[in-house]
Design an enzyme around this catalytic site. Structure first.
Site, short mmCIF file in Angstrom:
data_model
loop_
_atom_site.label_atom_id
_atom_site.label_comp_id
_atom_site.label_asym_id
_atom_site.label_seq_id
_atom_site.Cartn_x
_atom_site.Cartn_y
_atom_site.Cartn_z
N ASN A 193 0.84 -1.19 0.00
CA ASN A 193 0.00 0.00 0.00
C ASN A 193 0.87 1.24 0.00
O ASN A 193 1.74 1.39 0.88
CB ASN A 193 -0.89 0.03 1.25
CG ASN A 193 -1.81 1.22 1.26
OD1 ASN A 193 -2.71 1.33 0.45
ND2 ASN A 193 -1.55 2.17 2.15
N GLU A 194 0.68 2.10 -0.97
CA GLU A 194 1.34 3.40 -1.00
C GLU A 194 2.81 3.33 -0.58
O GLU A 194 3.23 3.97 0.38
CB GLU A 194 0.57 4.40 -0.13
CG GLU A 194 -0.82 4.68 -0.65
CD GLU A 194 -1.58 5.75 0.14
OE1 GLU A 194 -1.18 6.04 1.28
OE2 GLU A 194 -2.57 6.28 -0.39
N GLU A 223 -8.24 4.86 -4.75
CA GLU A 223 -8.82 5.43 -3.53
C GLU A 223 -9.28 6.85 -3.80
O GLU A 223 -8.64 7.60 -4.54
CB GLU A 223 -7.78 5.50 -2.40
CG GLU A 223 -7.36 4.18 -1.83
CD GLU A 223 -6.38 4.36 -0.65
OE1 GLU A 223 -6.36 5.44 -0.03
OE2 GLU A 223 -5.63 3.41 -0.37
N HIS A 229 -12.33 9.39 8.96
CA HIS A 229 -12.14 9.49 7.51
C HIS A 229 -13.45 9.09 6.83
O HIS A 229 -14.09 8.11 7.22
CB HIS A 229 -11.01 8.56 7.08
CG HIS A 229 -10.55 8.78 5.66
ND1 HIS A 229 -11.36 8.51 4.57
CD2 HIS A 229 -9.38 9.24 5.16
CE1 HIS A 229 -10.69 8.80 3.47
NE2 HIS A 229 -9.49 9.24 3.79
#
Ligand SMILES: [Zn+2]
Length: 671
Positions: free
Chosen positions: A158-159, A317, A368
């Site tokens: 991830n990222e 995302e 979030h």
């Protein structure tokens, strides 16, 4: 074009993905919540979820002890419900037991202090133990789920980001340098190490840049950035090898972060089957209006599409409402969610995916935005707007796999950015390379002219109009490619800060813009940076055939150039260099090169690009749209789908505030 980019993505699906990161591993003791998720998926029009992104502790609760029971049940249930799964490898965050047992996997900062366990995205990419653990789990994931009917794509880690300065990484850095330079003498030459007596006499003397050590050798800093990129990529290749070997039929991606400066995504693109990126524009902020935000977002979408030469990409995302990590996390105003989602599709995305499906109850991301809020049901504004996008995407199914044709390009280059950000001299605070690139892109975007964002290594022959602002670092071959593009009839726009250093950050001798001097037809002798509040003027030459009139403001940078066979189209209006050229044109072969010597205001860039668009003959997707309303085309070669988008917080044309519409039309000949 690299052969790997020819892998055909989306062939079996022929659909647009709509869905979210789904974290049932946070709710394993709540079967009622999982039941509710499956009731809500179809109501939201969701067809895809990304699973397991941070699930390492649930998949390997102890060293070598694996638990796939919950994931088996989940994937089977998703398959039975007709849902598609993007399955992640969980290396974005590691279990506490692993940090405790194998401390070498913890990252060291530039100060050489090792991190404690915690947070995420903090493993050492070099650590053999971490690689062993990642490969161990990923092998089991591939064996177990590589042929699962629900799994359509691997989401590797991830990222990726950050850097590690541990002893293992220092050794790997030295090995990387040995491979690059072969001899220490070649490295000393490339880094200009006789400066301040920094010459190295043994490879072991070389360390990564550090605040309490070396940070003044630009070639060293540049190579460290290249190494961090290469080592992160090497870790990715290691952890994804079992996926490739065991489940070669499942494509894979990594979720990128736009113009994130820590990695050069061009080196990653050949190794993934499709590009995906995480997009969180701060809509409705106080610094720039939504039209500017829309322009910037379009720039990054276009960059991501260009990384694989126009192949459709995935919006991996985005938030359905707000995020939790910006200074102020505003809600999206009504309409903005649909507009920003379809903007991605208009620029080539085959998906609208969110972080996240359901808000968790605790920790950093509990506020979030998510499709399902803490209230737990579908009767929320956000859920209904998500469901509306779901209906849009179903209606747009035929767009899946189609392309965005572009005849214009703006060059944006990571290595050039690294060099510009680092060099000492002139004025640092105003050195905004990506802002400069985005300004040229916006002039095209606002006129509904599609634009690609190649780097300086790409072949430009397919384009008609290319802007390459601030091309400070020129790699071998770039000047030749630009010349070939112009000689064959292309129109090229160059600016100040071009052709100063080579790939080692060594200054070109013989006058700027270095290897571009004969192409641009100018010699740049000096650069005068201005203080904030100081200005100059650019005065177009009366009667110029670009239609530029009046005067334009100049701030921050004024290059003093001499025309060498080029024609002067605008001059400085003030100071001791009044009358010297600001804009020139040089005819080369069948094409033209424009050189802008100063940081002239955005209106000038906009007017010049508008004039060049007409001169070159590029047609907008839709003519005569009001300000802040733009159109973008996707085409299957026969039929165009034209998206028209209103970024104004008020009705404009026939669109409501933040409205978006699409229509089909036969593909325009030659478009
Ligand atoms: Zn390390």
């Amino acid at each position: 074009m690299d052969p790997e980019s020819e892998r055909v993505w989306n062939e079996p699906m022929k659909t647009l993905l709509h869905g979210a990161d789904y974290n049932p591993d946070q709710w394993l003791d709540r079967p009622d919540i999982l039941d509710e998720d499956f009731r809500l998926f179809p109501l939201a029009g969701v067809n895809t979820v990304s699973v397991g992104i941070f699930a390492w502790t649930r998949l390997e609760p102890e060293d070598g002890v694996y638990d796939f029971v919950w994931l088996d049940a989940l994937l089977n249930r998703l398959a039975e419900s007709g849902m598609q799964v993007i399955l992640a490898t969980p290396t974005g965050a590691k279990p506490a037991w692993m940090s405790q047992k194998y401390p070498e996997i913890l990252r060291c900062g530039p100060s050489r202090v090792r991190d404690l366990h915690g947070a995420r995205h903090n493993h050492c990419p070099t650590s053999p133990e971490f690689r062993r653990k990642a490969v161990g789990l990923n092998t089991r994931l591939a064996e177990r789920y590589g042929k699962h009917p629900a799994v359509i794509l691997w989401h590797v880690s991830n990222e990726y980001g950050g850097e590690c300065h541990c002893p293992l990484c220092q050794e790997a850095f030295r090995s990387w340098l040995k491979k690059r330079y072969q001899t220490l003498e070649a490295l000393n030459k490339a880094w200009w190490t006789d400066f301040w007596s920094h010459r190295f006499t043994d490879w072991s003397q070389i360390e990564s840049p550090a605040p309490h050590g070396e940070s003044f050798i630009h070639g060293h800093n540049l190579d460290w950035r290249r190494f961090v990129d290469a080592q992160s990529l090497d870790f990715f290749l290691t952890e994804s090898a079992p996926l490739r070997k065991i489940s070669p039929q499942v494509p894979l991606t990594v979720n990128m972060m736009g113009t994130y400066p820590g990695l050069n995504y061009w080196s990653w693109a050949p190794h993934v089957d499709l590009i995906s990126w995480d997009n969180y524009p701060p809509w409705h902020n106080a610094q720039r209006d939504d039209i500017a935000e829309g322009a910037w977002t379009a720039f990054v979408h276009d960059l991501n599409r260009s990384l694989k030469h126009g192949q459709p990409w995935l919006l991996m995302e985005s938030t359905p409402s707000q995020v939790n990590w910006q200074a102020v996390n505003r809600l999206k105003k009504p309409g903005m969610h649909r507009l920003s989602s379809l903007q991605a599709v208009a620029h080539g995305s085959d998906s609208v995916l969110y972080f996240q499906w359901r808000k968790g109850r605790g920790a950093f991301e509990k506020f979030h935005g998510a499709v399902v809020d803490h209230v737990g049901h579908e009767h929320t504004r956000t859920f209904q707007e998500v469901a509306e996008v779901g209906r849009d995407l179903r209606a747009l199914t035929s767009v899946a796999g189609t392309r965005v044709p572009a005849a214009a390009a703006v060059v944006y280059d990571w290595e050039n950015r690294w060099a510009i950000d680092d060099f000492a001299g002139y004025s640092r605070s105003d050195r905004d390379y990506q802002g400069a690139c985005a300004e040229f892109h916006r002039a095209l975007w606002s006129r509904s002219v599609a634009c690609d964002i190649p780097n300086q290594d790409q072949d430009l022959l397919g384009y008609q109009l290319v802007a390459a602002p601030w091309l400070y670092l020129l790699k071998p071959g770039t000047a030749d490619r630009l010349r070939a593009f112009v000689e064959k009839g292309g129109t090229l726009v160059l600016t100040f800060f071009s052709g100063w250093v080579n790939e080692s950050d060594l200054v070109f001798e013989g006058g700027f813009p270095g290897p571009l001097r004969s192409l641009a037809g100018v010699w740049s002798e000096e650069l005068d940076p201005l203080w904030k509040g100081q200005s100059n003027k650019a005065l177009p030459v009366p009667g110029n055939d670009l239609g530029l009139t009046g005067e334009y403001q100049i701030a921050t940078f004024c290059e003093l150039i001499h025309e060498e066979g080029s024609e002067v189209l605008a001059t400085y209006g003030e100071d001791w260099y009044a009358g010297r050229p600001v804009l020139t044109r040089h005819s080369v072969g069948q094409g033209e090169v424009y050189y802008i010597a100063a940081k002239v205001d955005s209106r000038f860039v906009d007017d010049l690009m508008g004039s060049l668009i007409r001169r070159v003959g590029l047609a907008p997707a839709v003519e005569g749209l009001p300000a802040g309303v733009v159109a973008q085309v996707r085409t299957d070669g026969t039929t165009d789908t034209v998206f028209t988008m209103n970024f104004n917080n008020r009705p404009a044309g026939d669109l409501p505030s933040y409205g978006v519409k699409w229509e089909k039309r036969p593909k325009k000949a030659g478009g």
